[in-house]
Design an enzyme around this catalytic site. Sequence first.
Site, PDB file in Angstrom:
ATOM      1  CB  SER A 100      54.064  33.994 -23.445  1.00  0.00           C
ATOM      2  OG  SER A 100      52.992  34.909 -23.357  1.00  0.00           O
ATOM      3  CG  ASP A 122      48.716  34.352 -23.775  1.00  0.00           C
ATOM      4  OD1 ASP A 122      48.064  33.950 -23.030  1.00  0.00           O
ATOM      5  OD2 ASP A 122      49.873  34.843 -23.548  1.00  0.00           O
ATOM      6  CG  ASP A 134      51.411  32.382 -20.596  1.00  0.00           C
ATOM      7  OD1 ASP A 134      50.944  33.112 -21.478  1.00  0.00           O
ATOM      8  OD2 ASP A 134      52.021  32.756 -19.734  1.00  0.00           O
ATOM      9  CG  ASP A 142      50.113  35.561 -19.376  1.00  0.00           C
ATOM     10  OD1 ASP A 142      50.045  35.748 -20.605  1.00  0.00           O
ATOM     11  OD2 ASP A 142      51.323  35.912 -18.984  1.00  0.00           O
TER      12      ASP A 142
END
Length: 452
Positions: free
Chosen positions: A103, A244, A246, A248
């Site tokens: 992440s 960010d 990833d 999400d």
Amino acid sequence: MTKRKYFGTDGIRGTANGFPMTAHIAQCLGMAAGHYFNRGSHRHRVVIAKDTRLSGYMIENALTSGFLSVGVDVLLVGPMPTPAVAFLAKAMRADLGVMISASHNPYQDNGLKLFGPDGYKLSDEAELAIESFMDNDPASMLSAPEKIGRAKRLDDAPGRYIEFVKSTFAKNLRLDGLKIVIDCANGAGYQVGPVILYELGAEVIPMAVNPNGTNINKECGSNHPQALAAQVVMEGAHLGIALDGDADRLIIVDEKGAVVDGDQLMALIAAHAHKHGQLKGGGIAATLMSNLGLQTFIEQKKLKLHRTKVGDRYVMEAMREHGFNIGGEQSGHLILGDYSTTGDALIAALQVLAALLEDGRPASEATRLFTPVPQLLKNVKFTGPSPMDRADVQSAIAAVEKKLGTSGRIVVRPSGTEPLLRIMIEGDDHAAITAMADDIAALITTPQKASA
């Protein structure tokens, strides 16, 4: 609850080549998860995506070999957002999906997030069951030679996801005339993010779209929006979008370069949905960390704000339990249940844009729906047992709660990944809440005296 060995609050995460983020553990996870989902007589299938970290190559191959060895076919989609895995797992009738990402963490870290065939993150019970298989004898799970799985690339995965995200934007709306800067954090959204905005008509200025394996989240993305803010002002853009690593998590920057956090975005999206009779469940779900100002704003509309533990999976669980279709975190994880089963920064960005187009005012005005109550966040490291088990720490927290009354809040919680406590205090007097946080931090770091 049974203590976990591998899984944390959001999948498995750690420094690459260190426990629990090694190639060996990734292979064991593939075997164990494949074995767990080996139900029915159909040919089993997993979708695997990753972000742009250097260690992604290692983890992807190890994970793939684990799944193949227990008879699960693997569909590899390469760098794609976490929510794309949830979407593709469901769309491809896969047994599960796995995202290789840490992440918003720096490139040295990596992680594994698992999604079931319904596109939702796995339950605690499922993760514990998979953990139990990981420590079993691997030979008991291996397939016969003729039943070993096959792996292939799903080359059209980006196009599938792009069309899906665009389909969540009202058909009568276009982004013509809008200049938008998008910061993709040199991460998983670097290919699809700019394309989605461009195809909907915006003038797109992409940033952080040149990943090299080590620059993901480095001075860019939703955790570091300063460069985006400067670019928005320099370009005279209408707003900026920060993802960010990833994709999400979403942060918006208005035309003046000011950052708009997840709480204000939830307020904007929820108010827009409520106005059009599209808000379900009579409210929204948010975590303990969301600002008291958001709660007041929601309650003034005769709606409710249901608070959950920190973590988007807990927000999603509350949404499903109470029938909400909007939920999220102050950090920018926004879950829009009408469209997605997990946080999706690009879908959320389109809903923010839809609300702004209808409002007509600049983002600096339309995204300031409430005045946040002063909020102080403090991380305090500790050694040894958790200070949360100490009577003196609990007594100090209770004293602050009493002092704040209904005009403030205190939340003290352990980190899910590090030996530290996170202190959050809200109140009208910033100096007072700072002193309160400092006092509790000092108590936490002071060793408890041994009993006589």
